[in-house]
Design a protein around this motif. Structure first.
Motif, PDB file in Angstrom:
ATOM      1  N   VAL A   1      59.649 -12.889 -14.750  1.00  0.00           N
ATOM      2  CA  VAL A   1      60.909 -13.036 -13.832  1.00  0.00           C
ATOM      3  C   VAL A   1      60.580 -12.128 -12.436  1.00  0.00           C
ATOM      4  CG1 VAL A   1      63.397 -12.334 -13.590  1.00  0.00           C
ATOM      5  CG2 VAL A   1      62.435 -13.033 -15.818  1.00  0.00           C
ATOM      6  N   LYS A   2      60.945 -12.655 -11.316  1.00  0.00           N
ATOM      7  CA  LYS A   2      60.859 -12.008 -10.145  1.00  0.00           C
ATOM      8  C   LYS A   2      62.195 -11.615  -9.645  1.00  0.00           C
ATOM      9  CE  LYS A   2      57.450 -13.747  -7.378  1.00  0.00           C
ATOM     10  NZ  LYS A   2      56.790 -14.286  -6.230  1.00  0.00           N
ATOM     11  N   VAL A   3      62.560 -10.430  -9.630  1.00  0.00           N
ATOM     12  CA  VAL A   3      63.735 -10.086  -9.112  1.00  0.00           C
ATOM     13  C   VAL A   3      63.663  -9.270  -7.964  1.00  0.00           C
ATOM     14  CG1 VAL A   3      66.185  -9.157  -9.919  1.00  0.00           C
ATOM     15  CG2 VAL A   3      64.143  -9.456 -11.520  1.00  0.00           C
ATOM     16  N   ARG A   4      64.690  -9.477  -6.790  1.00  0.00           N
ATOM     17  CA  ARG A   4      65.014  -8.346  -5.625  1.00  0.00           C
ATOM     18  C   ARG A   4      66.228  -7.663  -6.119  1.00  0.00           C
ATOM     19  NH1 ARG A   4      62.323  -8.565  -1.324  1.00  0.00           N
ATOM     20  NH2 ARG A   4      63.297  -7.297   0.391  1.00  0.00           N
ATOM     21  N   VAL A   5      65.647  -6.229  -5.959  1.00  0.00           N
ATOM     22  CA  VAL A   5      66.756  -5.075  -6.245  1.00  0.00           C
ATOM     23  C   VAL A   5      66.702  -4.211  -4.869  1.00  0.00           C
ATOM     24  CG1 VAL A   5      67.628  -3.437  -7.417  1.00  0.00           C
ATOM     25  CG2 VAL A   5      66.561  -5.214  -8.756  1.00  0.00           C
TER      26      VAL A   5
ATOM     27  N   ILE B   1      58.299  -7.639 -10.473  1.00  0.00           N
ATOM     28  CA  ILE B   1      57.978  -8.678 -11.336  1.00  0.00           C
ATOM     29  C   ILE B   1      57.972  -8.113 -12.868  1.00  0.00           C
ATOM     30  CG2 ILE B   1      56.128 -10.202 -11.797  1.00  0.00           C
ATOM     31  CD1 ILE B   1      55.622 -10.167  -8.752  1.00  0.00           C
ATOM     32  N   SER B   2      58.498  -8.628 -13.818  1.00  0.00           N
ATOM     33  CA  SER B   2      58.319  -8.265 -15.184  1.00  0.00           C
ATOM     34  C   SER B   2      57.920  -9.555 -15.854  1.00  0.00           C
ATOM     35  CB  SER B   2      59.557  -7.654 -15.805  1.00  0.00           C
ATOM     36  OG  SER B   2      60.386  -7.203 -15.065  1.00  0.00           O
ATOM     37  N   ALA B   3      57.406  -9.160 -16.928  1.00  0.00           N
ATOM     38  CA  ALA B   3      56.853 -10.145 -18.037  1.00  0.00           C
ATOM     39  C   ALA B   3      57.291  -9.812 -19.365  1.00  0.00           C
ATOM     40  CB  ALA B   3      55.182 -10.441 -17.998  1.00  0.00           C
ATOM     41  N   ALA B   4      57.713 -10.534 -20.384  1.00  0.00           N
ATOM     42  CA  ALA B   4      57.614 -10.235 -21.601  1.00  0.00           C
ATOM     43  C   ALA B   4      57.497 -11.486 -22.592  1.00  0.00           C
ATOM     44  CB  ALA B   4      59.039  -9.789 -21.885  1.00  0.00           C
TER      45      ALA B   4
END
Ligand SMILES: [Zn+2]
Length: 534
Positions: free
Chosen positions: A427-431, A437-440
């Protein structure tokens, strides 16, 4: 006129532990005992010392402050002396204030199941009760199968109860063990027992096999019994025990009982009952019964437009008690039948003030109807509805923006030569100014996506640390090529609250993703978490 005291006896940790699928750990037992003690229950029955290591450990220490901490066990075995009965020894040695013995009171069971004479059974009752009293314990006797026994042989059933009372038992508890007795029979039989044993020494223990356990408990109270036994949320073997979660509000809110009796639960504690009921379900890992009286999510929910507009004018038109008394809330379903009245009532409940002629109300109503046409259902997803309403009114901060996600499902043979399916989500998120970018990995695409999305939400990570997905339901609507998927997600957190969110798409992963992000944003909004500037 002073009120008579009615005592509440909880057997969640003993009889309730017989529920199919419920298995209390020592830690669970400690938590439940504390919940009951704080609620104002008079007796907490904790289990069966001497029967298993968990109960032995539980009875190492007194686990209640206010409530009488009670151990449960059999009366002395026939044919052995008091000092040679290890079961009785374990009961007396337990750190309990009271002992609740169970004994057979149906002559047929005494002869067939125990294989002893009726006199031996009476002697065993008297001697056990006397020994426990001599050891300084408060004593109760659960008269097993009392009502069936009374119908078969009233003299013998009464003799058993009387033997316990005469030997010093504080309470003689009449048990409807098979749960088949009806309220009118309970009322008659308890009245008869009351001629021999004073009512303030009589208890009722009802099972729910004909859905009369609560009614039977109340019938016994009308006939003179002054102790009521039951469990949280009515858990118990087969169809359960008398439900204390229903009995408590009835005793406190219905004048027929409230005017006559006083119980250990006060109005403040009553206002925490819905939350307690849901926390208990969480603890035993059961989905809460939406239709549970008083505390269920649907207990004060109205759907039809005509009812909703009446409720808006005066809640008493469709409610038997005010929901806030039991810590529940009024809920007007937003549905296809919704008119402006429904919508206003629901917004009012959410604490959102909108004038009846505010044009945003019309656009929200249009939006709700349009979405319902596409397959959304807000009836079961109040949290998503609240977000939609607050968004329309410009009240939802832009917390984060998911720029991209990727889900991969891989089916392969692992090193152990087993077939496995593993999902990986990125998932690529803008905060704010950051791009994360996190992967699980997960056991399925939705699980992997959920893990990846929550893994790193930057500044919000701590705020959602206790968020948990408890239920996930998928429904395919319209069949055929035009099929869309509706996903409903139930989430919870450490507060014990739970909330429902919905997502709709032709693609199950998209629908799930929408419901997942709503679940997170709802928690941030509810907790008043400020958004970082984007
Ligand atoms: Zn029982």
């Amino acid at each position: 006129m002073s009120k008579e005291r009615l005592y509440l006896f909880d057997t969640t940790l003993r009889d309730g532990a017989q529920t199919n699928g419920v298995d209390f750990t020592l830690e669970d037992k400690v938590v439940v005992a504390e919940m009951l003690d704080k609620l104002g229950i008079d007796y907490v029955e904790g289990g069966y010392p001497g029967a298993n290591p968990t109960d032995d450990a539980f009875f190492d220490t007194k686990r209640t402050n206010r409530a009488v901490f009670t151990a449960f066990g059999m009366t002395k075995r026939a044919g052995v002396s008091l000092s040679n009965d290890p079961g009785l020894r374990a009961l007396i040695d337990a750190r309990s204030d009271a002992i609740c013995f169970v004994a057979k009171t149906w002559d047929y069971h005494v002869r067939v199941a125990l294989g002893i004479s009726e006199e031996e059974n009476l002697r065993s009752i008297s001697e056990s009760v006397a020994a426990a009293c001599a050891a300084g314990k408060e004593v109760l006797l659960d008269c097993e199968h009392f009502f069936d026994g009374y119908k078969a042989n009233p003299d013998y059933a009464l003799a058993c109860a009387k033997a316990a009372y005469d030997a010093g038992a504080r309470w003689v508890v009449l048990c409807d063990t098979n749960g088949g007795t009806l309220p009118e029979e309970v009322e008659t039989i308890v009245s008869e027992v009351g001629k021999v044993i004073p009512g303030d020494h009589i208890g009722i223990h009802a099972h729910n096999d004909t859905e009369q356990a609560v009614a039977n408990s109340l019938a016994a109270v009308r006939a003179g019994a002054r102790q009521v036994q039951g469990t949280l949320n009515g858990i118990g073997e087969r169809c359960g025990n008398a439900n204390l979660t229903s009995l408590i509000p009835t005793l406190l809110l219905k004048p027929a009982y409230a005017d006559r009796f006083e119980i250990g639960v006060d109005e403040d504690r009553l206002a925490g009952l819905s939350n307690l009921s849901h926390r208990f379900d969480e603890l035993v890992n059961r989905a809460s019964n939406r239709q549970a009286p008083y505390v269920g999510a649907s207990a004060f929910t109205t759907k039809a437009g005509i009812h909703a507009s009446a409720i808006l004018k005066d809640p008493r038109t469709y409610e038997h008690v005010p929901p806030e008394k039991v810590g529940n809330r009024r809920h007007v379903l937003v549905s296809d039948q919704a008119g402006k009245a429904n919508l206003l009532a629901e917004l009012g409940r959410l604490g959102i003030a909108v004038a009846r002629d505010d044009h945003r109300l019309d656009s929200l109503l249009r939006e709700v109807k349009q979405r319902e046409g596409r397959g959304y259902s807000y009836e079961g997803a109040a949290a998503s509805f609240e977000l939609l309403a607050r968004r329309t009114l410009g009240e939802v901060p832009a917390y984060f923006d998911v720029r991209q996600f990727d889900v991969n499902v891989e089916h392969r043979i692992n090193a152990l030569k087993e077939r496995v399916t593993v999902s990986l989500a990125v998932v690529k998120v803008r905060v704010g100014d950051e791009e994360l970018i996190s992967a699980a990995e997960g056991n399925g695409p939705v699980n992997a996506l959920d893990q990846a999305l929550r893994k790193d939400l930057g500044v919000y990570r701590d705020a959602i640390a206790d968020l948990e997905l408890v239920d996930y339901k998928v429904r395919i609507l319209n069949g055929g090529t035009g099929a869309v998927t509706r996903v409903l997600i139930e989430s919870t957190d450490a507060s014990g609250d739970s909330w429902f969110t919905v997502g709709v798409s032709e693609n199950i992963v998209d629908a799930s993703f929408e419901a997942l992000t709503d679940a997170i944003v709802y928690k941030l909004v509810r907790d008043g978490v400020p958004a970082t500037t984007m």
